[in-house]
Design an enzyme around this catalytic site. Structure first.
Site, PDB file in Angstrom:
ATOM      1  N   ASP A   1       0.886  -1.173   0.000  1.00 13.28           N
ATOM      2  CA  ASP A   1       0.000   0.000   0.000  1.00 13.28           C
ATOM      3  C   ASP A   1       0.920   1.219   0.000  1.00 13.28           C
ATOM      4  OD1 ASP A   1      -2.424   1.560   0.346  1.00 13.28           O
ATOM      5  OD2 ASP A   1      -1.891   1.810   2.446  1.00 13.28           O
ATOM      6  N   SER A   2       0.305   2.396  -0.104  1.00 11.32           N
ATOM      7  CA  SER A   2       1.113   3.615  -0.014  1.00 11.32           C
ATOM      8  C   SER A   2       1.586   3.863   1.427  1.00 11.32           C
ATOM      9  CB  SER A   2       0.269   4.802  -0.482  1.00 11.32           C
ATOM     10  OG  SER A   2      -0.892   4.887   0.321  1.00 11.32           O
TER      11      SER A   2
ATOM     12  N   CYS B   1      -4.358  -1.704  -1.787  1.00 13.17           N
ATOM     13  CA  CYS B   1      -4.588  -0.275  -2.006  1.00 13.17           C
ATOM     14  C   CYS B   1      -5.572  -0.162  -3.166  1.00 13.17           C
ATOM     15  CB  CYS B   1      -3.248   0.380  -2.364  1.00 13.17           C
ATOM     16  SG  CYS B   1      -3.403   2.071  -2.953  1.00 13.17           S
TER      17      CYS B   1
ATOM     18  N   GLU C   1      -3.335   9.103   8.436  1.00 12.87           N
ATOM     19  CA  GLU C   1      -1.875   8.934   8.568  1.00 12.87           C
ATOM     20  C   GLU C   1      -1.335   9.773   9.719  1.00 12.87           C
ATOM     21  OE1 GLU C   1       0.738   7.208   6.865  1.00 12.87           O
ATOM     22  OE2 GLU C   1      -0.678   6.012   5.689  1.00 12.87           O
TER      23      GLU C   1
ATOM     24  N   CYS D   1     -11.084   2.535   0.170  1.00  9.75           N
ATOM     25  CA  CYS D   1      -9.700   2.892   0.474  1.00  9.75           C
ATOM     26  C   CYS D   1      -9.332   2.097   1.717  1.00  9.75           C
ATOM     27  CB  CYS D   1      -9.573   4.393   0.743  1.00  9.75           C
ATOM     28  SG  CYS D   1      -7.940   4.877   1.339  1.00  9.75           S
TER      29      CYS D   1
ATOM     30  N   HIS E   1      -7.314   2.648   3.961  1.00  8.86           N
ATOM     31  CA  HIS E   1      -7.102   3.429   5.190  1.00  8.86           C
ATOM     32  C   HIS E   1      -8.399   3.554   6.001  1.00  8.86           C
ATOM     33  CE1 HIS E   1      -3.308   4.733   3.387  1.00  8.86           C
ATOM     34  NE2 HIS E   1      -2.988   5.355   4.508  1.00  8.86           N
TER      35      HIS E   1
HETATM   36  N1  DGL Z   1      -4.908   3.074   1.036  1.00  4.06           N
HETATM   37  C1  DGL Z   1      -4.889   3.432  -0.321  1.00  4.06           C
HETATM   38  C2  DGL Z   1      -6.153   3.182  -1.055  1.00  4.06           C
HETATM   39  O1  DGL Z   1      -6.803   2.202  -0.737  1.00  4.06           O
HETATM   40  C3  DGL Z   1      -4.077   4.628  -0.699  1.00  4.06           C
HETATM   41  C4  DGL Z   1      -4.470   5.936  -0.227  1.00  4.06           C
HETATM   42  C5  DGL Z   1      -3.543   6.994  -0.737  1.00  4.06           C
HETATM   43  O2  DGL Z   1      -2.327   6.794  -0.650  1.00  4.06           O
HETATM   44  O3  DGL Z   1      -4.044   8.009  -1.246  1.00  4.06           O
HETATM   45  O4  DGL Z   1      -6.525   3.854  -1.980  1.00  4.06           O
END
Ligand code: DGL
Length: 270
Positions: free
Chosen positions: A12-13, A75, A156, A188, A190
């Site tokens: 993931d990022s 992600c 984050e 997402c 996150h």
């Molecule tokens: N967690 C990621 C997603 O599902 C990335 C979020 C990001 O880095 O903008 O899109």
């Protein structure tokens, strides 16, 4: 050659994919995980398709070098724009799995008509992938997407369960695009970190759907069918690689994986 005792690569990022990694570890405790958090390029959701694809190929290289039998794109932004590319890139060396297909499957099985909301990054929403995939399976469902770009930096930074996170979430969820929905896709990885706040907003009346457990179940099924499940738990620790060191990553990884974990700095470009 895919081996049962080689690790599962997850990326993931940043910390979002840890929600998926945790579900994988809970479901498949024998499997060793190599996790890549591309913290140097976070957030992916605001980047171009070409930039995200370039990061993904670099990360796939790292995971293939680590002999991962699976590359799990934890992600949505990367799953939206780089899934086909990574499948081609990995070829027979690893099976590539995304986080979107298991959600689509769940939504189309559980909801037959009506309006479903989607919240995600700008890249995920702009890609139209959820809309296309859902339409193919359930043409009677109306998908109403809303980009919610403040949520990733907020999460984050550890802004969870407080006044600021409540206000931001309320502001987004009160958008008219989301009125009258029966389900809300957390598009997402996150967002499960604020799932309770989102569910509370709806007072339990909307099906708030996240990918973590669904992806872990699909993965378990695949490994079983292919006879690729690790037979014994590994003596090696799960490995967490990050392209830039951030306190937030170390804190969250420690919170999810309470055991001893190994976090290393692994720049994608020197
Ligand atoms: N967690 C990621 C997603 O599902 C990335 C979020 C990001 O880095 O903008 O899109």
């Amino acid at each position: 050659m895919k081996q049962a005792d080689t690790p599962i690569g997850i990326f993931d990022s940043g910390i979002g994919g840890l929600t998926v990694a945790k579900a994988v570890k809970d479901k498949l405790p024998n499997e060793r995980i190599v996790y890549f958090g591309d913290t140097a390029h976070l957030p992916y959701g605001d980047k171009s398709e070409a930039a995200i694809q370039a990061y993904c190929v670099k990360i796939a290289d790292v995971l293939l070098q680590k002999r991962c039998k699976i590359i799990l794109i934890a992600c949505n932004s990367a799953s939206s724009v780089a899934f086909d590319l990574l499948k081609e890139y990995a070829g027979n060396s690893a099976k590539v799995i995304n986080v979107i297909d298991p959600m689509i499957k769940y939504v189309s099985e559980k909801h037959s008509s009506g309006k479903i909301g989607l919240i995600g990054t700008k890249r995920t929403v702009l890609s139209g992938v959820y809309k296309d995939k859902l339409f193919n399976r359930s043409p009677n469902l109306l998908l109403s997407p809303l980009a919610t770009p403040l949520l990733v930096p907020m999460i984050e930074e550890g802004y969870l369960n407080n006044k600021i996170s409540h206000n931001i979430i309320e502001d987004y969820l009160s958008d008219e695009k989301l009125t009258g929905i029966s389900g809300l896709i957390l598009g997402c990885t996150h967002y499960p970190l604020v799932k309770d706040e989102i569910s509370n907003y709806y007072d339990g009346k909307v099906d708030v759907i996240d990918s973590a457990e669904r992806v872990a179940s699909e993965l378990a099924l695949y490994l079983e069918q292919e006879n690729m499940l690790a037979k014994n738990s590994s003596s090696e620790l799960d490995e967490f690689l990050i392209s830039d060191y951030t306190d937030s990553f170390a804190r969250t990884a420690q919170m999810f994986f309470q055991d001893e974990i190994s976090i290393s700095h692994y720049p994608l470009w020197e």
